[in-house]
Motif scaffolding. Structure first.
Motif, short mmCIF file in Angstrom:
data_model
loop_
_atom_site.label_atom_id
_atom_site.label_comp_id
_atom_site.label_asym_id
_atom_site.label_seq_id
_atom_site.Cartn_x
_atom_site.Cartn_y
_atom_site.Cartn_z
N PHE A 1 19.83 27.37 11.01
CA PHE A 1 18.68 28.24 10.73
C PHE A 1 17.49 27.43 10.21
CE2 PHE A 1 16.29 30.74 7.58
CZ PHE A 1 15.80 31.75 8.40
N LEU A 2 17.75 26.54 9.25
CA LEU A 2 16.67 25.74 8.68
C LEU A 2 16.10 24.76 9.70
CD1 LEU A 2 18.17 25.00 5.14
CD2 LEU A 2 16.52 26.76 5.79
N SER A 3 16.97 24.19 10.52
CA SER A 3 16.50 23.26 11.54
C SER A 3 15.63 23.97 12.58
CB SER A 3 17.70 22.61 12.23
OG SER A 3 17.29 21.75 13.27
N ASN A 4 15.96 25.22 12.88
CA ASN A 4 15.19 25.97 13.86
C ASN A 4 13.77 26.25 13.38
OD1 ASN A 4 15.30 27.39 16.48
ND2 ASN A 4 14.96 29.23 15.25
N LEU A 5 13.60 26.35 12.06
CA LEU A 5 12.26 26.60 11.52
C LEU A 5 11.31 25.43 11.80
CD1 LEU A 5 13.15 28.06 7.99
CD2 LEU A 5 12.57 29.33 10.06
N ASP A 6 11.86 24.24 11.98
CA ASP A 6 11.03 23.05 12.19
C ASP A 6 10.63 22.85 13.65
OD1 ASP A 6 11.05 22.22 9.50
OD2 ASP A 6 13.02 21.30 9.75
N GLU A 7 11.24 23.59 14.56
CA GLU A 7 11.03 23.32 15.97
C GLU A 7 9.57 23.46 16.43
OE1 GLU A 7 12.92 21.65 17.50
OE2 GLU A 7 14.97 22.36 17.68
N PRO A 8 8.81 24.50 16.00
CA PRO A 8 7.41 24.56 16.42
C PRO A 8 6.60 23.35 15.96
CG PRO A 8 8.12 26.70 15.66
CD PRO A 8 9.23 25.75 15.31
N ALA A 9 6.83 22.89 14.72
CA ALA A 9 6.13 21.69 14.24
C ALA A 9 6.54 20.48 15.06
CB ALA A 9 6.42 21.46 12.76
N ASN A 10 7.83 20.38 15.40
CA ASN A 10 8.30 19.28 16.25
C ASN A 10 7.61 19.32 17.61
OD1 ASN A 10 10.16 18.27 14.34
ND2 ASN A 10 11.77 19.66 15.05
N VAL B 1 31.78 25.00 0.14
CA VAL B 1 31.17 26.02 0.99
C VAL B 1 31.82 25.94 2.37
CG1 VAL B 1 29.04 26.82 2.07
CG2 VAL B 1 28.99 25.95 -0.27
N PRO B 2 32.30 27.05 2.90
CA PRO B 2 32.97 27.03 4.21
C PRO B 2 32.08 26.41 5.28
CG PRO B 2 33.28 29.15 3.14
CD PRO B 2 32.30 28.39 2.29
N SER B 3 32.69 25.63 6.14
CA SER B 3 31.94 24.91 7.17
C SER B 3 31.10 25.82 8.06
CB SER B 3 32.91 24.09 8.03
OG SER B 3 32.23 23.37 9.02
N PRO B 4 31.61 26.99 8.51
CA PRO B 4 30.76 27.87 9.34
C PRO B 4 29.50 28.33 8.62
CG PRO B 4 33.07 28.50 9.51
CD PRO B 4 32.99 27.50 8.41
N VAL B 5 29.62 28.57 7.31
CA VAL B 5 28.45 28.98 6.53
C VAL B 5 27.43 27.85 6.47
CG1 VAL B 5 27.63 29.73 4.27
CG2 VAL B 5 29.79 30.61 5.17
N ARG B 6 27.91 26.63 6.17
CA ARG B 6 27.01 25.47 6.12
C ARG B 6 26.34 25.23 7.47
NH1 ARG B 6 30.43 20.89 5.31
NH2 ARG B 6 28.49 19.75 5.68
N THR B 7 27.11 25.36 8.53
CA THR B 7 26.56 25.15 9.87
C THR B 7 25.48 26.17 10.19
OG1 THR B 7 28.65 24.22 10.67
CG2 THR B 7 27.10 25.03 12.33
N LEU C 1 20.69 30.99 13.54
CA LEU C 1 21.96 30.76 12.85
C LEU C 1 23.00 30.12 13.77
CD1 LEU C 1 22.29 34.06 10.77
CD2 LEU C 1 21.86 31.76 9.88
N ILE C 2 22.92 30.45 15.06
CA ILE C 2 23.83 29.88 16.05
C ILE C 2 23.02 29.00 17.00
CG2 ILE C 2 25.51 30.39 17.86
CD1 ILE C 2 25.88 33.15 16.58
N ASP C 3 23.47 27.80 17.20
CA ASP C 3 22.75 26.85 18.05
C ASP C 3 23.14 27.05 19.52
OD1 ASP C 3 21.32 24.80 19.12
OD2 ASP C 3 22.21 23.20 17.92
N ILE C 4 22.61 28.12 20.10
CA ILE C 4 22.89 28.43 21.50
C ILE C 4 22.32 27.35 22.42
CG2 ILE C 4 22.50 30.10 23.35
CD1 ILE C 4 24.40 31.11 21.26
N ALA C 5 21.18 26.79 22.06
CA ALA C 5 20.51 25.81 22.91
C ALA C 5 21.39 24.58 23.15
CB ALA C 5 19.18 25.39 22.30
#
Length: 271
Positions: free
Chosen positions: A97-106, A86-92, A137-141
């Motif tokens: 995206f999935l990591s961002n879903l956890d931020e409110p719980a964090n 799987v191309p690295s940009p797609v994996r990233t 999808l993009i980690d601007i933070a």
């Protein structure tokens, strides 16, 4: 942590590679075998704080299923194929995206653990990445120097206030889990936006994150293979990690009794 079983076993692997004379090789092998047997007998006394394994017989059977069959024939090859093809940009993008879903719980769990600074960081990361990073999808933070702190789950929050790990389970495919962590994961799933995910979407999130995590562990497979008892090694490392997270990332003061024995084991291997 002050000292860990992982560190000790790293030293064991290094020392076991030391040169031996032909006359001493058989004697050292016999000594190491006896030492391993004594080690297994000792660590089953739950020398790592917070360990409770009342279903060890069943758990060992599930461990063998995972370790001997499901991992080498399913999880490992699938994970490596995902990482390799799987191309690295797609994996990233998927990972972000999935990591961002956890931020409110964090964020909520950081508040529960009285860490306001990390709670604000998690909040800022969530809204910045959601608004300006195409729903995460993009980690601007991170690009804005808002580095993600450690993950905070509700199971960690319970441990922070003294709730014990509870019974330890080895689940097929999923791996190790304790009652505290399982209950904590359920609660975290009630927070937005995780509560919007369907069962299959949640399963997909777990699968993608699991493939990344499994592929990252390839370099550490030798530690598990050469440990005196891979089941106990995995269980103790898992419980130590949960104890560490429950402190809010602070060092654990206590030193497991098994560390003293590992020192003796190191001395015998080195002789």
């Amino acid at each position: 942590m002050k000292r860990t079983t992982l560190l000790s076993l790293l030293l064991i692997l290094g020392l076991s590679g030391c040169a031996e004379t032909p006359n001493d090789e058989a004697l050292n092998q016999e000594t190491a075998t006896e030492t391993n047997a004594e080690y297994v007998e000792q660590v089953t006394q739950y020398n790592v704080k917070g360990t409770y394994d009342p279903f060890e017989g069943f758990n060992r059977a599930m461990w063998e299923l995972n370790y001997d069959y499901l991992d080498p024939y399913v999880a490992r090859p699938v994970s490596l194929a995902y990482v390799d093809y799987v191309p690295s940009p797609v994996r990233t993008g998927i990972r972000n995206f999935l990591s961002n879903l956890d931020e409110p719980a964090n964020m909520i769990n950081s508040i529960i653990m009285l860490d306001g600074e990390e709670a604000v960081t998690h909040f800022n990361r969530f809204w910045i990445n959601s608004v300006f990073g195409l729903a995460g999808l993009i980690d601007i933070a991170t690009a804005a120097d808002i580095t993600k702190p450690s993950e905070r789950a509700f199971g960690d929050s319970l441990g922070y206030y003294g709730v014990e790990n509870g019974p330890y389970f080895m689940v097929p495919v999923y791996g190790p889990v304790t009652l505290r962590e399982g209950a904590g994961d359920f609660v975290d799933g009630l927070y937005f936006p995780l509560n919007l995910l369907t069962f299959w979407q949640s399963l997909g999130k777990w699968a993608f994150e699991g493939m990344e995590d499994r592929a990252a562990l390839v370099s550490q497979e030798g530690l598990l293979k050469d440990s005196p008892d891979p089941y106990i090694f995995t269980r103790d490392a898992y419980i130590q990690n949960k104890n560490f997270r429950a402190t809010g990332g602070e060092s654990v003061a206590e030193e497991p009794e098994s560390e003293e024995y590992l020192d003796d084991f190191l001395d015998e291997v080195d002789e």
